[in-house]
Design an enzyme around this catalytic site. Structure first.
Site, PDB file in Angstrom:
ATOM      1  N   ARG A   1       0.725  -1.152  -0.069  1.00 12.77           N
ATOM      2  CA  ARG A   1       0.197   0.005   0.271  1.00 12.77           C
ATOM      3  C   ARG A   1       0.924   1.342   0.069  1.00 12.77           C
ATOM      4  O   ARG A   1       0.798   2.477  -0.477  1.00 12.77           O
ATOM      5  CB  ARG A   1      -0.869  -0.408   0.996  1.00 12.77           C
ATOM      6  CG  ARG A   1      -2.273  -1.020   1.532  1.00 12.77           C
ATOM      7  CD  ARG A   1      -3.410  -1.337   1.919  1.00 12.77           C
ATOM      8  NE  ARG A   1      -2.940  -1.334   3.709  1.00 12.77           N
ATOM      9  CZ  ARG A   1      -2.827  -2.600   3.673  1.00 12.77           C
ATOM     10  NH1 ARG A   1      -3.434  -4.010   2.769  1.00 12.77           N
ATOM     11  NH2 ARG A   1      -2.556  -3.678   5.105  1.00 12.77           N
ATOM     12  N   PHE A  40     -11.042  -6.099  -5.436  1.00  7.55           N
ATOM     13  CA  PHE A  40     -11.017  -6.356  -4.734  1.00  7.55           C
ATOM     14  C   PHE A  40     -10.640  -5.537  -3.539  1.00  7.55           C
ATOM     15  O   PHE A  40      -9.569  -5.555  -3.261  1.00  7.55           O
ATOM     16  CB  PHE A  40     -10.015  -7.753  -4.971  1.00  7.55           C
ATOM     17  CG  PHE A  40     -10.376  -8.052  -5.520  1.00  7.55           C
ATOM     18  CD1 PHE A  40     -11.487  -9.567  -6.015  1.00  7.55           C
ATOM     19  CD2 PHE A  40      -9.731  -8.301  -7.098  1.00  7.55           C
ATOM     20  CE1 PHE A  40     -11.081 -10.095  -7.297  1.00  7.55           C
ATOM     21  CE2 PHE A  40     -10.081  -9.108  -8.587  1.00  7.55           C
ATOM     22  CZ  PHE A  40     -10.707 -10.223  -8.490  1.00  7.55           C
ATOM     23  N   CYS A  81      -2.036 -14.031  -3.555  1.00  5.27           N
ATOM     24  CA  CYS A  81      -2.191 -14.791  -2.437  1.00  5.27           C
ATOM     25  C   CYS A  81      -1.877 -16.339  -1.956  1.00  5.27           C
ATOM     26  O   CYS A  81      -2.556 -16.604  -0.947  1.00  5.27           O
ATOM     27  CB  CYS A  81      -2.768 -13.849  -1.877  1.00  5.27           C
ATOM     28  SG  CYS A  81      -4.760 -14.107  -1.772  1.00  5.27           S
TER      29      CYS A  81
HETATM   30  N1  SAH Z   1      -6.913  -5.389  -1.242  1.00  6.40           N
HETATM   31  C1  SAH Z   1      -7.115  -5.640  -0.001  1.00  6.40           C
HETATM   32  C2  SAH Z   1      -7.328  -7.078   0.193  1.00  6.40           C
HETATM   33  C3  SAH Z   1      -8.478  -7.554  -0.543  1.00  6.40           C
HETATM   34  S1  SAH Z   1      -8.855  -9.350   0.286  1.00  6.40           S
HETATM   35  C4  SAH Z   1      -6.148  -4.537   1.125  1.00  6.40           C
HETATM   36  O1  SAH Z   1      -5.408  -4.405   0.626  1.00  6.40           O
HETATM   37  O2  SAH Z   1      -6.807  -4.374   2.267  1.00  6.40           O
HETATM   38  C5  SAH Z   1      -9.530  -9.623  -1.584  1.00  6.40           C
HETATM   39  C6  SAH Z   1     -11.327  -8.983  -1.091  1.00  6.40           C
HETATM   40  O3  SAH Z   1     -11.620  -9.746  -2.425  1.00  6.40           O
HETATM   41  C7  SAH Z   1     -12.171  -9.222  -0.841  1.00  6.40           C
HETATM   42  O4  SAH Z   1     -12.498  -8.405   0.310  1.00  6.40           O
HETATM   43  C8  SAH Z   1     -13.665  -9.795  -1.247  1.00  6.40           C
HETATM   44  O5  SAH Z   1     -14.661  -9.017  -0.047  1.00  6.40           O
HETATM   45  C9  SAH Z   1     -12.890  -9.583  -2.381  1.00  6.40           C
HETATM   46  N2  SAH Z   1     -13.809 -10.653  -3.866  1.00  6.40           N
HETATM   47  C10 SAH Z   1     -13.567 -11.699  -3.534  1.00  6.40           C
HETATM   48  N3  SAH Z   1     -14.609 -12.258  -5.043  1.00  6.40           N
HETATM   49  C11 SAH Z   1     -14.339 -11.416  -5.581  1.00  6.40           C
HETATM   50  C12 SAH Z   1     -15.389 -10.956  -7.197  1.00  6.40           C
HETATM   51  N4  SAH Z   1     -15.707 -11.630  -7.362  1.00  6.40           N
HETATM   52  N5  SAH Z   1     -15.162  -9.139  -7.224  1.00  6.40           N
HETATM   53  C13 SAH Z   1     -15.660  -8.881  -6.299  1.00  6.40           C
HETATM   54  N6  SAH Z   1     -14.826  -8.613  -5.160  1.00  6.40           N
HETATM   55  C14 SAH Z   1     -14.726  -9.656  -4.979  1.00  6.40           C
END
Ligand code: SAH
Length: 415
Positions: free
Chosen positions: A213, A232, A344
């Site tokens: 980040r 995401f 991940c």
């Molecule tokens: N980048 C974030 C962490 C991402 S975790 C950070 O820095 O905190 C992955 C995320 O993807 C989760 O919040 C989950 O709700 C979302 N997610 C999972 N499948 C998805 C999809 N098909 N479309 C949109 N979001 C999705």
């Protein structure tokens, strides 16, 4: 002391200090859940002391490879103390950090995160489950804190035959005193972020992406990204980083309504005008296709999807899913734009991830340059003996600017 005897030739991984003993490697012997067993080779040679898991395919996890070591409260407390003190060696720009990272800290199945003055622990093996009280007391002693919440609701507990367990382990409501807060605020780099330890993903937050980040904020500032797409986005960590870096507008997508609500709140908490943001409760793949149809472009895109391949057995299907979103994102970037793309998945190696992103570029008709490789923050250590600990990998891909050499317009991004 109970003993488990391995089949012939199955001692090799333990001799290389890998802590897992699979059921298929065991010739005979057994014990109760979490009980310490002596593990020996087919010829009776001592290999390790391990915690037994009667119903898991990972039938035992090594505590120690030293025959003279006693596995007791003092041993576990010393491991916890060492894990916590090790974090002081890292330059962690946050009061939200991982204090214990399972196998990589010699404590298989134990995750402990600290969010300001509250600890959150996850116990995902019979070994640490059996020693829970000793571990809880050691955590309070070593940190000087008084609140410890348990988030043992990860699905892997089912593989160990353990039921879900959540709630305060230490410092919970007592008598007439009100329950301690479960909605917490951490300070990460130059911003503040809220999270909820009872409902958030994992123990509440994705601490492993802390350094990424920050890196994204630096790139945004240096390259003057105006329009950023955060796919995401969860609770908006990268969204806040992009705004802090000076992005004019950030579009953030997630399929979780509560996560988006918190993301919006995190933007406001940091004093940014929410008019600089758009939040979409939607599927990322469908949204990317919609943006392409609408002719939209972005200066920088973050792709930080959930674990598509928990193990190597899921790698094929996961590879297609990763390739698809990377192909769409590369198309949506302006020439010279940057893709911060992650996996991940333990089942996808760094090498395979590179190949997936490369073939996404071929299919998108996009040339790109990998300007940086990214990994989990240092409080999520990796040991050379436990490659499974290397789950998070990221690439910064710069889309080739038209009519120029690959990177000569961009130069070096400062540290
Ligand atoms: N980048 C974030 C962490 C991402 S975790 C950070 O820095 O905190 C992955 C995320 O993807 C989760 O919040 C989950 O709700 C979302 N997610 C999972 N499948 C998805 C999809 N098909 N479309 C949109 N979001 C999705």
């Amino acid at each position: 002391m109970k003993t488990i005897r391995l089949r012939e030739g199955k001692e090799r991984s333990l001799l290389r200090l890998h802590p897992w003993i699979f059921d298929s490697a065991i010739a005979r012997g057994g014990a109760d859940a979490g009980e310490t067993v002596r593990v020996e080779s087919s010829s009776g040679q001592f290999l390790a002391w391990a915690a037994f898991s009667p119903s898991s395919r990972i039938r035992a996890r090594a505590w120690s490879f030293t025959e003279a070591q006693r596995i007791d409260a003092a041993f576990l407390s010393a491991l916890i103390g060492r894990a916590i003190r090790t974090r002081a060696c890292f330059d962690i720009q946050s009061d939200g950090l991982r204090l214990v990272h399972g196998e990589s800290d010699g404590l298989p199945g134990l995750i402990v995160d600290r969010y300001a003055d509250t600890l959150v622990a996850q116990f995902t093996s019979c070994g640490v489950e059996r020693w829970k009280d000793v571990i809880a007391d050691a955590l309070l002693r070593e940190t000087g804190l008084s609140r410890l919440y348990e988030r043992s609701d990860a699905s892997v507990r089912g593989l160990e035959g353990l039921p879900e367990a959540t709630g305060w382990l230490r410092g919970g409501p007592a008598g007439d005193a009100p329950a301690p807060p479960t909605e917490l605020t951490i300070r990460e780099h130059d911003w503040r972020l809220t999270l909820d330890i009872t409902t958030g993903h994992k123990t509440g937050f994705y601490l492993d992406q802390r350094d990424s980040r920050q890196r994204f904020a630096v790139h945004t500032r240096h390259r003057k990204f105006q329009h950023v797409l955060n796919c995401f986005c969860y609770t908006g960590g990268f969204t806040v980083a992009a705004l802090a870096g000076g992005a004019a507008h950030v579009t953030s997508i997630d399929s979780s309504g509560p996560a988006l609500e918190r993301a919006r709140a995190n933007v406001a908490l940091n004093g940014f005008d929410t008019a600089r943001t758009t939040f979409l409760d939607a599927d990322v793949n469908a949204s990317l296709r919609g943006f392409i149809e609408a002719g939209k472009t972005f200066d920088a895109i973050i792709l930080d999807p959930p674990k598509f391949a928990p193990t190597a057995a899921h790698a094929d299907r996961a590879a297609r899913a990763y390739k698809d979103i990377n192909r769409l994102a590369l198309k949506l970037l302006v020439p010279g734009g940057e893709l911060f793309t992650y996996s991940c998945s333990g089942g996808i190696s760094a090498d395979l991830f590179h190949k997936i992103v490369a073939s996404a570029g071929i299919d998108a008709g996009v040339e790109g340059c990998i300007s940086e490789r990214l990994q989990g923050a240092p409080d999520h250590p990796m040991t050379i003996h436990f490659p499974e600990g290397e789950y998070l990998k990221g690439l910064v891909v710069v889309k080739k600017p038209e009519g120029t050499g690959l990177l000569n317009e961009i130069g070096t991004i400062p540290a």
